[in-house]
Design an enzyme around this catalytic site. Structure first.
Site, PDB file in Angstrom:
ATOM      1  N   ALA A  49      21.716  79.394  24.051  1.00 60.29           N
ATOM      2  CA  ALA A  49      22.696  78.329  23.802  1.00 60.29           C
ATOM      3  C   ALA A  49      22.074  76.940  23.768  1.00 60.29           C
ATOM      4  O   ALA A  49      22.678  75.992  23.280  1.00 60.29           O
ATOM      5  CB  ALA A  49      23.785  78.368  24.873  1.00 60.29           C
ATOM      6  N   ARG A  78      13.282  69.167  22.957  1.00 63.53           N
ATOM      7  CA  ARG A  78      11.872  68.758  22.893  1.00 63.53           C
ATOM      8  C   ARG A  78      11.204  69.114  21.565  1.00 63.53           C
ATOM      9  O   ARG A  78      10.120  68.647  21.263  1.00 63.53           O
ATOM     10  CB  ARG A  78      11.098  69.394  24.065  1.00 63.53           C
ATOM     11  CG  ARG A  78      11.411  68.726  25.402  1.00 63.53           C
ATOM     12  CD  ARG A  78      10.879  69.537  26.581  1.00 63.53           C
ATOM     13  NE  ARG A  78      11.799  70.599  26.974  1.00 63.53           N
ATOM     14  CZ  ARG A  78      11.565  71.480  27.949  1.00 63.53           C
ATOM     15  NH1 ARG A  78      10.433  71.426  28.608  1.00 63.53           N
ATOM     16  NH2 ARG A  78      12.457  72.419  28.245  1.00 63.53           N
ATOM     17  N   GLU A 102      13.329  73.358  40.183  1.00 62.32           N
ATOM     18  CA  GLU A 102      13.072  72.850  38.837  1.00 62.32           C
ATOM     19  C   GLU A 102      12.158  71.636  38.906  1.00 62.32           C
ATOM     20  O   GLU A 102      12.195  70.864  39.877  1.00 62.32           O
ATOM     21  CB  GLU A 102      14.394  72.486  38.156  1.00 62.32           C
ATOM     22  CG  GLU A 102      15.223  73.695  37.773  1.00 62.32           C
ATOM     23  CD  GLU A 102      14.449  74.660  36.910  1.00 62.32           C
ATOM     24  OE1 GLU A 102      14.138  74.315  35.760  1.00 62.32           O
ATOM     25  OE2 GLU A 102      14.110  75.765  37.399  1.00 62.32           O
TER      26      GLU A 102
HETATM   27  C1  UD1 Z   1      14.027  77.417  32.446  1.00 68.27           C
HETATM   28  C2  UD1 Z   1      14.094  77.608  33.968  1.00 68.27           C
HETATM   29  C3  UD1 Z   1      12.727  77.287  34.533  1.00 68.27           C
HETATM   30  C4  UD1 Z   1      11.674  78.178  33.914  1.00 68.27           C
HETATM   31  C5  UD1 Z   1      11.702  78.089  32.402  1.00 68.27           C
HETATM   32  C6  UD1 Z   1      10.820  79.167  31.807  1.00 68.27           C
HETATM   33  C7  UD1 Z   1      16.381  77.082  34.615  1.00 68.27           C
HETATM   34  C8  UD1 Z   1      17.271  76.096  35.306  1.00 68.27           C
HETATM   35  N1  UD1 Z   1      15.098  76.748  34.520  1.00 68.27           N
HETATM   36  O1  UD1 Z   1      13.717  76.042  32.233  1.00 68.27           O
HETATM   37  O2  UD1 Z   1      12.742  77.497  35.952  1.00 68.27           O
HETATM   38  O3  UD1 Z   1      10.392  77.822  34.392  1.00 68.27           O
HETATM   39  O4  UD1 Z   1      13.044  78.301  31.906  1.00 68.27           O
HETATM   40  O5  UD1 Z   1      10.760  79.114  30.424  1.00 68.27           O
HETATM   41  O6  UD1 Z   1      16.838  78.131  34.247  1.00 68.27           O
HETATM   42  N2  UD1 Z   1      20.059  77.951  27.694  1.00 68.27           N
HETATM   43  C9  UD1 Z   1      21.373  78.355  27.542  1.00 68.27           C
HETATM   44  N3  UD1 Z   1      22.366  77.551  28.000  1.00 68.27           N
HETATM   45  C10 UD1 Z   1      22.118  76.368  28.605  1.00 68.27           C
HETATM   46  C11 UD1 Z   1      20.761  75.968  28.772  1.00 68.27           C
HETATM   47  C12 UD1 Z   1      19.750  76.791  28.319  1.00 68.27           C
HETATM   48  O7  UD1 Z   1      21.654  79.414  26.993  1.00 68.27           O
HETATM   49  O8  UD1 Z   1      23.070  75.678  28.996  1.00 68.27           O
HETATM   50  C13 UD1 Z   1      18.994  78.818  27.180  1.00 68.27           C
HETATM   51  C14 UD1 Z   1      18.070  78.122  26.196  1.00 68.27           C
HETATM   52  O9  UD1 Z   1      18.521  78.317  24.866  1.00 68.27           O
HETATM   53  C15 UD1 Z   1      16.743  78.809  26.445  1.00 68.27           C
HETATM   54  C16 UD1 Z   1      16.819  79.225  27.890  1.00 68.27           C
HETATM   55  O10 UD1 Z   1      18.180  79.192  28.255  1.00 68.27           O
HETATM   56  O11 UD1 Z   1      16.614  79.991  25.656  1.00 68.27           O
HETATM   57  C17 UD1 Z   1      16.023  78.284  28.801  1.00 68.27           C
HETATM   58  O12 UD1 Z   1      16.495  76.996  28.609  1.00 68.27           O
HETATM   59  P1  UD1 Z   1      15.518  75.746  28.656  1.00 68.27           P
HETATM   60  O13 UD1 Z   1      16.334  74.523  28.509  1.00 68.27           O
HETATM   61  O14 UD1 Z   1      14.364  75.931  27.755  1.00 68.27           O
HETATM   62  O15 UD1 Z   1      15.058  75.862  30.191  1.00 68.27           O
HETATM   63  P2  UD1 Z   1      13.742  75.309  30.786  1.00 68.27           P
HETATM   64  O16 UD1 Z   1      13.898  73.858  31.049  1.00 68.27           O
HETATM   65  O17 UD1 Z   1      12.581  75.742  29.986  1.00 68.27           O
HETATM   66 CA    CA Z   2      12.263  76.847  28.039  1.00 71.60          CA
END
Ligand code: UD1
Ligand code: CA
Length: 488
Positions: free
Chosen positions: A12, A17, A160
């Site tokens: 989602a 970035r 985080e």
């Molecule tokens: C997340 C983890 C982090 C980990 C990293 C590894 C959390 C809070 N943090 O951070 O600990 O080291 O992944 O890659 O989980 N997404 C949704 N809905 C949302 C937000 C994100 O579906 O509301 C999905 C994104 O599309 C993505 C994944 O979740 O596929 C991770 O989201 P992203 O924003 O990349 O998290 P990170 O900051 O990388």
């Molecule tokens: Ca990520």
């Protein structure tokens, strides 16, 4: 099928970035969107349910997911942000009585393979854990959540980056974003997530501390190789991940009997098929559904998109899309094959030749400097150097038909629609506007006229005029010497 397994794919997020109008997980990697790699891994695990959570560019993302894995259930995430909220909503899409294990995958972690996940799940089940997390050690852990352990090394919680203290930031073991949960434990704790953190999101990662608080057992285990869980968050990571995946793909083909001379400059999409004893020269990109048969030599400096290359064919310094190259045929150097090109066995498309929507029959050759479009050529014909099929009258496209065993002269123009019969010839420089019957010689070049002395008269004083005078003087001296040659 694993009846006790549900997989949730998080897709989602916007991927800010990447700084892109295209959602992050739709950026291509080895010819398929990032999310497709994750879904292919999910498919290999043969779970009872696969749920994908979408929000940003919902229709585009959902379309890509359904194209790759039609059985996936699409769940729309609401306005509450965070990976925790995404999982909360995904869980609600599973039947209430589902009590198996829930594997959560980040949609932006494309290199993770099914065998790593199967092993993780096995240990998770064998140890009877409430949660298992894959971790990795990075020299530069910035951007990731950190795995916080007790002095004894027990997994305590995940913090985080944006919420971490300086001490926590120094931890080099990171959360890979890959989790296995017991469904019941997960359901219980999701309800307790808050948005009380630096990003004001519901973090899935907070579940770990909540589970531990409730007395459940959790473990974080490092993956064997950290690249397996590399996330794609920006375009630098995208190219690093692409290079890593490409190296794996190239090595796979090498071990399957394909000679790849320079893996670093050879790019092969996941869907490409290559038979043993093919040679791939440096600087070659094989894309889409390209298939190459045994004994073919492709490259150097060649890009093939959705092409078929037959046995023993040679394709050198060529750019081709949706072209079929027959067995034993040769293409290039410097050829441009556009969609609809079919070169039959032992045919040739040579140097500086462009083709489009053209069938070139067995053993027929277009060796030099030509454009052949909307054309059918029979067998054993030779198209002279510098030939052009003039297929476009400014409004519509027309076809040129050239029969078998035809010889067309150099610098011919075929003003379509036009047909050259079997065994016919055309003279050099002919502009073919009428059909040439089988066996005829078509010519329409005006007789040549030489205007003697024109250069000395009209370009006096130029180097050309001086050269002409010198040649004439030498010629006259030769005549005076009586060398027997006659002036005309
Ligand atoms: C997340 C983890 C982090 C980990 C990293 C590894 C959390 C809070 N943090 O951070 O600990 O080291 O992944 O890659 O989980 N997404 C949704 N809905 C949302 C937000 C994100 O579906 O509301 C999905 C994104 O599309 C993505 C994944 O979740 O596929 C991770 O989201 P992203 O924003 O990349 O998290 P990170 O900051 O990388
Ligand atoms: Ca990520």
């Amino acid at each position: 099928m694993d009846e006790n397994l549900a997989i949730i794919v998080l897709a989602a997020g916007q991927g800010t970035r990447m700084k892109s109008a295209t959602p992050k997980i739709l950026h291509p990697l080895a010819g398929a969107p990032i999310i497709a790699h994750v879904l292919a891994t999910a498919r290999a695990l043969d779970a009872r349910y696969v749920v994908a959570v979408v929000r940003h560019e919902r229709d585009l993302v959902a379309g890509a997911i359904q194209a790759e894995l039609p059985e996936a259930v699409i769940v729309d995430q609401d306005e509450v942000a965070g990976t925790g909220r995404a999982v909360e909503q995904a869980i609600a899409a599973l039947p209430d009585d589902f009590t198996g294990d829930v594997l959560v995958l980040n949609g932006d972690v494309p290199l993770l393979n099914a065998s790593t996940l199967a092993e993780m799940l096995e240990r998770h089940r064998a140890d009877g854990l409430a949660a298992s997390v894959l971790s990795a050690r990075y020299d530069d852990p910035s951007g990731y959540g950190r795995i916080v352990r007790s002095a004894e090394g027990a997994f305590d919680r995940i913090v985080e980056q944006k919420d971490a203290t300086d001490d926590e930031l120094a931890i080099d073991e990171v959360n890979a974003g890959v989790y296995a949960f017991g469904a019941a434990a997960l359901r219980d704790q999701l309800a307790n997530l808050t948005t009380d953190n630096a990003q004001g999101e519901k973090y899935l990662t907070d579940i770990i501390a909540l589970l531990r608080g409730a007395g459940s057992e959790v473990k974080a285990r490092p993956v064997s190789e950290s690249w397996l869980v590399a996330g794609v968050n920006d375009r630098a990571q995208l190219s690093e991940t692409a290079a890593r995946l490409n190296a794996l793909i190239v090595r796979g083909w090498q071990l399957n009997g394909v000679t790849v001379e320079d893996p670093a400059t050879t790019w092969i999409d996941l869907a490409v098929r290559i038979e043993p004893d093919v040679t791939v020269r440096p600087g070659t990109q094989l894309k889409g559904a390209t298939a190459i048969a045994s004994g073919a030599i492709v490259g150097p400096d060649t890009t093939l998109v959705d092409c078929e290359v037959g046995e023993r064919a040679e394709v050198k310094r060529t750019d081709a899309t949706l072209a079929v190259i027959g067995a034993g045929a040769t293409v290039g150097p410097f050829a441009y094959l556009r969609p609809g090109t079919v070169l039959d066995a032992d045919g040739k498309i040579g140097t500086f030749v462009e083709t489009k929507n053209a069938r070139i029959g067995a053993g027929s050759k277009v060796p030099h400097l030509s454009y052949i479009g909307d054309t059918e050529i029979g067998e054993g014909s030779n198209v002279g150097a510098g030939s052009i099929t003039a297929n476009y009258d400014g409004v519509a496209k027309h076809r040129t038909t050239i029969g078998s065993h035809v010889r067309t002269g150099s610098h011919g123009v075929f003003v379509a629609p036009v047909t050259i019969g079997d065994g016919a010839y055309t003279g050099a420089g002919t502009v073919v506007r009428k059909d040439v019957p089988a066996g005829a010689l078509g010519v329409n070049v005006a007789p040549q006229r030489n205007i003697d002395g024109w250069v000395q008269q009209h370009r006096a004083g130029t180097a050309a005029a001086q050269a002409a005078e010198a040649a004439q003087a030498a010629h006259e001296a030769g005549e005076a010497d009586g060398d027997g040659r006659e002036a005309e």
